[in-house]
Design an enzyme around this catalytic site. Structure first.
Site, PDB file in Angstrom:
ATOM      1  N   ASN A 153       0.665  -1.062  -0.326  1.00  0.00           N
ATOM      2  CA  ASN A 153      -0.406   0.110  -0.171  1.00  0.00           C
ATOM      3  C   ASN A 153       0.542   1.718   0.001  1.00  0.00           C
ATOM      4  O   ASN A 153       0.430   2.308  -0.641  1.00  0.00           O
ATOM      5  CB  ASN A 153      -1.181   0.191   1.404  1.00  0.00           C
ATOM      6  CG  ASN A 153      -0.578  -0.016   2.477  1.00  0.00           C
ATOM      7  OD1 ASN A 153       0.800  -1.209   2.493  1.00  0.00           O
ATOM      8  ND2 ASN A 153      -0.965   0.021   3.526  1.00  0.00           N
ATOM      9  N   GLU A 252       3.707  -4.518  12.142  1.00  0.00           N
ATOM     10  CA  GLU A 252       2.830  -3.537  12.211  1.00  0.00           C
ATOM     11  C   GLU A 252       1.429  -4.046  11.156  1.00  0.00           C
ATOM     12  O   GLU A 252       1.806  -4.666  10.264  1.00  0.00           O
ATOM     13  CB  GLU A 252       3.994  -2.467  11.665  1.00  0.00           C
ATOM     14  CG  GLU A 252       4.426  -1.770  11.864  1.00  0.00           C
ATOM     15  CD  GLU A 252       5.393  -0.548  11.853  1.00  0.00           C
ATOM     16  OE1 GLU A 252       5.776  -0.496  12.443  1.00  0.00           O
ATOM     17  OE2 GLU A 252       4.918   0.095  10.409  1.00  0.00           O
ATOM     18  N   CYS A 286      -3.223   1.452   6.463  1.00  0.00           N
ATOM     19  CA  CYS A 286      -3.845   0.865   7.432  1.00  0.00           C
ATOM     20  C   CYS A 286      -4.489   1.541   8.797  1.00  0.00           C
ATOM     21  O   CYS A 286      -5.000   0.624   9.758  1.00  0.00           O
ATOM     22  CB  CYS A 286      -2.594  -0.110   7.989  1.00  0.00           C
ATOM     23  SG  CYS A 286      -0.813   1.040   8.593  1.00  0.00           S
ATOM     24  N   GLU A 465       7.781   0.588  16.816  1.00  0.00           N
ATOM     25  CA  GLU A 465       8.807   0.996  15.832  1.00  0.00           C
ATOM     26  C   GLU A 465       9.376   2.883  16.209  1.00  0.00           C
ATOM     27  O   GLU A 465       7.904   3.421  16.866  1.00  0.00           O
ATOM     28  CB  GLU A 465       8.941   0.888  14.941  1.00  0.00           C
ATOM     29  CG  GLU A 465       9.746  -1.154  15.021  1.00  0.00           C
ATOM     30  CD  GLU A 465       9.741  -1.430  13.085  1.00  0.00           C
ATOM     31  OE1 GLU A 465      10.794  -1.042  12.700  1.00  0.00           O
ATOM     32  OE2 GLU A 465       9.090  -2.423  12.656  1.00  0.00           O
TER      33      GLU A 465
HETATM   34  P1  NAD Z   1       0.241  -9.176   3.337  1.00  0.00           P
HETATM   35  O1  NAD Z   1       0.543  -9.768   4.850  1.00  0.00           O
HETATM   36  O2  NAD Z   1      -1.034  -9.978   2.493  1.00  0.00           O
HETATM   37  O3  NAD Z   1       1.338  -9.203   2.886  1.00  0.00           O
HETATM   38  C1  NAD Z   1       2.856  -8.689   3.099  1.00  0.00           C
HETATM   39  C2  NAD Z   1       3.469  -8.954   2.760  1.00  0.00           C
HETATM   40  O4  NAD Z   1       3.516 -10.483   3.289  1.00  0.00           O
HETATM   41  C3  NAD Z   1       4.372  -9.185   1.450  1.00  0.00           C
HETATM   42  O5  NAD Z   1       5.497  -9.207   1.035  1.00  0.00           O
HETATM   43  C4  NAD Z   1       3.277 -10.988   1.352  1.00  0.00           C
HETATM   44  O6  NAD Z   1       4.561 -11.328   0.271  1.00  0.00           O
HETATM   45  C5  NAD Z   1       4.888 -11.362   2.523  1.00  0.00           C
HETATM   46  N1  NAD Z   1       3.390 -12.952   2.812  1.00  0.00           N
HETATM   47  C6  NAD Z   1       2.544 -13.318   3.338  1.00  0.00           C
HETATM   48  N2  NAD Z   1       2.933 -14.144   3.171  1.00  0.00           N
HETATM   49  C7  NAD Z   1       3.787 -14.676   4.079  1.00  0.00           C
HETATM   50  C8  NAD Z   1       4.319 -15.731   4.381  1.00  0.00           C
HETATM   51  N3  NAD Z   1       3.404 -16.606   4.969  1.00  0.00           N
HETATM   52  N4  NAD Z   1       5.422 -15.734   5.310  1.00  0.00           N
HETATM   53  C9  NAD Z   1       6.533 -14.845   4.697  1.00  0.00           C
HETATM   54  N5  NAD Z   1       5.860 -13.797   4.245  1.00  0.00           N
HETATM   55  C10 NAD Z   1       4.770 -13.645   3.584  1.00  0.00           C
HETATM   56  O7  NAD Z   1      -0.275  -8.023   2.804  1.00  0.00           O
HETATM   57  P2  NAD Z   1      -0.989  -7.089   1.864  1.00  0.00           P
HETATM   58  O8  NAD Z   1      -1.925  -7.221   1.387  1.00  0.00           O
HETATM   59  O9  NAD Z   1       0.339  -6.627   0.852  1.00  0.00           O
HETATM   60  O10 NAD Z   1      -1.224  -5.786   2.577  1.00  0.00           O
HETATM   61  C11 NAD Z   1      -2.602  -5.197   4.123  1.00  0.00           C
HETATM   62  C12 NAD Z   1      -2.099  -5.392   4.928  1.00  0.00           C
HETATM   63  O11 NAD Z   1      -0.783  -4.786   5.999  1.00  0.00           O
HETATM   64  C13 NAD Z   1      -2.989  -4.835   5.825  1.00  0.00           C
HETATM   65  O12 NAD Z   1      -4.014  -5.503   6.828  1.00  0.00           O
HETATM   66  C14 NAD Z   1      -3.247  -3.211   6.364  1.00  0.00           C
HETATM   67  O13 NAD Z   1      -3.488  -2.765   7.379  1.00  0.00           O
HETATM   68  C15 NAD Z   1      -1.286  -4.576   6.822  1.00  0.00           C
HETATM   69  N6  NAD Z   1      -0.924  -2.930   7.018  1.00  0.00           N
HETATM   70  C16 NAD Z   1      -0.708  -2.611   8.672  1.00  0.00           C
HETATM   71  C17 NAD Z   1       0.435  -1.638   8.303  1.00  0.00           C
HETATM   72  C18 NAD Z   1       1.099  -1.365   9.620  1.00  0.00           C
HETATM   73  O14 NAD Z   1       1.788  -0.085   9.575  1.00  0.00           O
HETATM   74  N7  NAD Z   1      -0.118  -1.905  10.480  1.00  0.00           N
HETATM   75  C19 NAD Z   1       0.518  -0.588   7.501  1.00  0.00           C
HETATM   76  C20 NAD Z   1       0.857  -1.115   6.475  1.00  0.00           C
HETATM   77  C21 NAD Z   1      -0.707  -2.471   5.841  1.00  0.00           C
HETATM   78  O1  6OD Z   2       3.765   6.326   9.028  1.00  0.00           O
HETATM   79  C1  6OD Z   2       4.491   4.955   9.031  1.00  0.00           C
HETATM   80  O2  6OD Z   2       5.706   5.076  10.005  1.00  0.00           O
HETATM   81  C2  6OD Z   2       3.673   3.716   9.362  1.00  0.00           C
HETATM   82  N1  6OD Z   2       4.321   3.025   9.839  1.00  0.00           N
HETATM   83  C3  6OD Z   2       2.718   3.904   8.298  1.00  0.00           C
HETATM   84  C4  6OD Z   2       1.485   2.690   7.758  1.00  0.00           C
HETATM   85  C5  6OD Z   2       0.862   3.109   7.530  1.00  0.00           C
HETATM   86  C6  6OD Z   2       0.072   2.021   6.988  1.00  0.00           C
HETATM   87  O3  6OD Z   2      -0.776   1.828   5.799  1.00  0.00           O
END
Ligand code: NAD
Ligand code: 6OD
Length: 484
Positions: A153, A252, A286, A465
């Site tokens: 994202n 995260e 997120c 972090e």
């Molecule tokens: P995802 O969990 O599907 O994938 C994230 C990464 O993990 C990708 O690089 C993927 O290839 C890898 N991955 C998937 N399965 C794996 C496994 N079994 N072992 C190791 N690596 C693996 O997430 P996404 O669809 O790419 O992103 C969207 C999600 O991320 C949403 O749930 C969003 O809320 C969350 N997100 C959280 C934050 C935060 O800061 N808390 C920030 C951005 C996105």
């Molecule tokens: O601003 C940041 O440092 C951070 N980790 C944002 C995360 C956004 C989620 O999509």
């Protein structure tokens, strides 16, 4: 066709298997990407381990910080390339990539370069049982080889948010970017070369997660820690995978964030703020608010005002400067979001606006656009109110008292972020302190100071972090006790 390769030990490396990199705006294939296999992961980890013992391991903090600034310079020098690559991979509006993603990537390196130079460590003068004394002091050492796994994202922003502090602390990294957005991680390798980062310090292995590059990295016995951003259930799978080798993790994860709007808010600012919090990056942040609670007195006017904002969003080609609403990341993700749009209706929601697919009559109809969507009328138990959708959608519910709003906002397994909108700052503080989340904004949203703790409670993450929290995660702290 452009080929996006792995970057291992300072070299761009291809492989037998490739996958397509798709532009979400029109579904066209923009590049082929090398799919990293187990050997690529092994070679990257070996290179990263050797680099720890080589030139990089001997460089002091001041010089490391200077090189991090040079990485930021190199990103800024290639600003337009980074913006174009991010826009093509994600479909996000060029205005957003230029204002948020790429500047933040450079800022991530600058902030941690400066911070690591100033970071102090603990020391204690200790009384011993026999009446004499001892001195305890901690030293900071690199943790080792860090596995960095990131989502699609905010691809470069989130990758550098982890790579920058990891390098600042003297570690080496193997990154596995999202398979949906591989381009900027490989471009960053060029910036690393410009900045004089030795071979093996920054390695990139592209590919998928489960039973592929991602999992090979988390299982690798010579990787010292995993830092991951992504879905909560992927976090759960990674926890299992790192258990046999007992690696520290920083997670995260997902959110189902609430916004609480009190009747005494500055109405226009609240509407603008919530419109951002719901629709920025097509709701694929997120921290986005998918649950909006509005004090009953202003509920109808607020719903109306947010509806107008949603309907004014300009969906279009990502490279056009007036576009402020792009497509979702993939066909698969669009199916998921549309399934929730359908579910909301089945669960009894009233559709305020949206709920479908945007049609353009040109190639964008092969892209992954959906309409910005607002629902009302769902019970708090509905799946659409409970589960993260990760799209441009919110449910708005009325509340009658502060206690009710707090209870509804906290009724979730997630705990990433919240925002509160009120002109009564006393109430702002009080409600903020009640939120079971990692970060609460009052009268703002996604306003970041990179020195502050960032992370989630509950299913939204493990650890924090940001600022010193990052430096502490990416360091091995060694306490030395000297009897005086
Ligand atoms: P995802 O969990 O599907 O994938 C994230 C990464 O993990 C990708 O690089 C993927 O290839 C890898 N991955 C998937 N399965 C794996 C496994 N079994 N072992 C190791 N690596 C693996 O997430 P996404 O669809 O790419 O992103 C969207 C999600 O991320 C949403 O749930 C969003 O809320 C969350 N997100 C959280 C934050 C935060 O800061 N808390 C920030 C951005 C996105
Ligand atoms: O601003 C940041 O440092 C951070 N980790 C944002 C995360 C956004 C989620 O999509």
């Amino acid at each position: 066709m452009k080929l996006i390769q792995n970057y291992i030990d300072g070299r761009f490396v291809g492989g037998a298997q490739e996958f397509a990199d798709v532009n979400p705006a029109d579904g066209s294939v923009i590049a082929q990407v090398t799919a990293g296999n187990k050997s690529h992961v092994d070679e990257s980890v070996d290179a990263a381990r050797r680099a720890l013992r080589g030139e990089w391991g001997g460089i002091g903090i001041r010089e490391r910080a200077a090189r991090l600034h040079r990485i930021a310079d190199a990103i800024e020098k290639r600003f337009d390339c980074f913006v174009q690559a991010e826009v093509a991979d994600t479909g996000k509006p060029i205005s957003l990539a230029s204002k948020l993603d790429i500047p933040r990537a450079a800022a991530n390196f600058r902030v941690f370069a400066d911070l690591v130079k100033l970071a102090g460590l603990e020391s204690f003068q200790t009384e011993t049982p026999d009446g004499s004394s001892a001195l305890n002091y901690a030293i900071r050492k690199p943790l080792g080889v860090i596995g960095v796994i990131t989502p699609w994202n905010l691809p470069l922003l989130l990758l550098t948010w982890k790579v920058a502090p990891a390098l600042a602390c003297g570690n080496t990294v193997v990154v596995k970017p999202s398979e949906e957005t591989p381009a900027t991680a490989t471009l960053l390798a060029e910036a690393m070369q410009d900045a004089g980062i030795p071979n093996g310090v920054y390695n990139v292995v592209h590919g998928f997660g489960a039973d592929a590059a991602g999992e090979f990295l988390t299982q690798h016995p010579d990787v010292d820690a995993i830092t991951f951003t992504g879905e909560s259930r992927t976090g759960a799978a990674i926890m299992k995978s790192v258990a046999p080798t007992v690696k520290p993790v920083s997670f995260e994860l997902g959110g189902k964030n609430a916004a609480i709007v009190f009747a005494d808010c500055n109405f226009d600012e609240a509407v603008d703020g919530i419109a951002d919090a719901v629709f920025l990056n097509t709701g694929q942040v997120c921290l986005c608010a998918e649950r909006v609670y509005v004090e009953r007195k202003i509920f109808p006017v607020f719903v109306d005002a947010l509806k107008r904002k949603a309907e004014q969003l300009c969906a279009g080609w990502p490279n056009e400067t007036n576009t402020n609403f792009g497509p979702l990341i993939s066909a698969q993700h669009r199916e998921k979001v549309l399934a929730y749009y359908q579910l909301a209706r089945e669960e009894g929601a009233a559709v305020v606006t949206g709920g479908g697919v945007t049609k353009f009559g040109d190639n964008r109809d092969h892209g992954f656009y959906v309409q910005p969507t607002i629902y009302t009328g769902l019970p708090e138990t509905a799946r659409c109110v409970k589960e993260e959708i990760f799209g441009p959608v919110c449910h708005i519910a009325p509340f009658d008292s502060e206690e009710e709003a707090v209870a509804m906002a906290n009724e979730t397994k997630h705990g990433l972020a919240a925002s509160i909108w009120t002109s009564n700052l006393k109430r702002g503080h009080r409600v903020a302190q009640e939120m079971k989340v990692g970060i609460t904004w009052v009268n703002c949203w996604f306003l970041r100071d990179l020195r502050t703790p960032f992370g989630g409670a509950g299913m939204s993450g493990i650890g924090r972090e940001g600022g010193m929290h990052s430096l502490n995660f990416y360091s091995e702290l060694n306490n030395i006790c000297i009897r005086l």
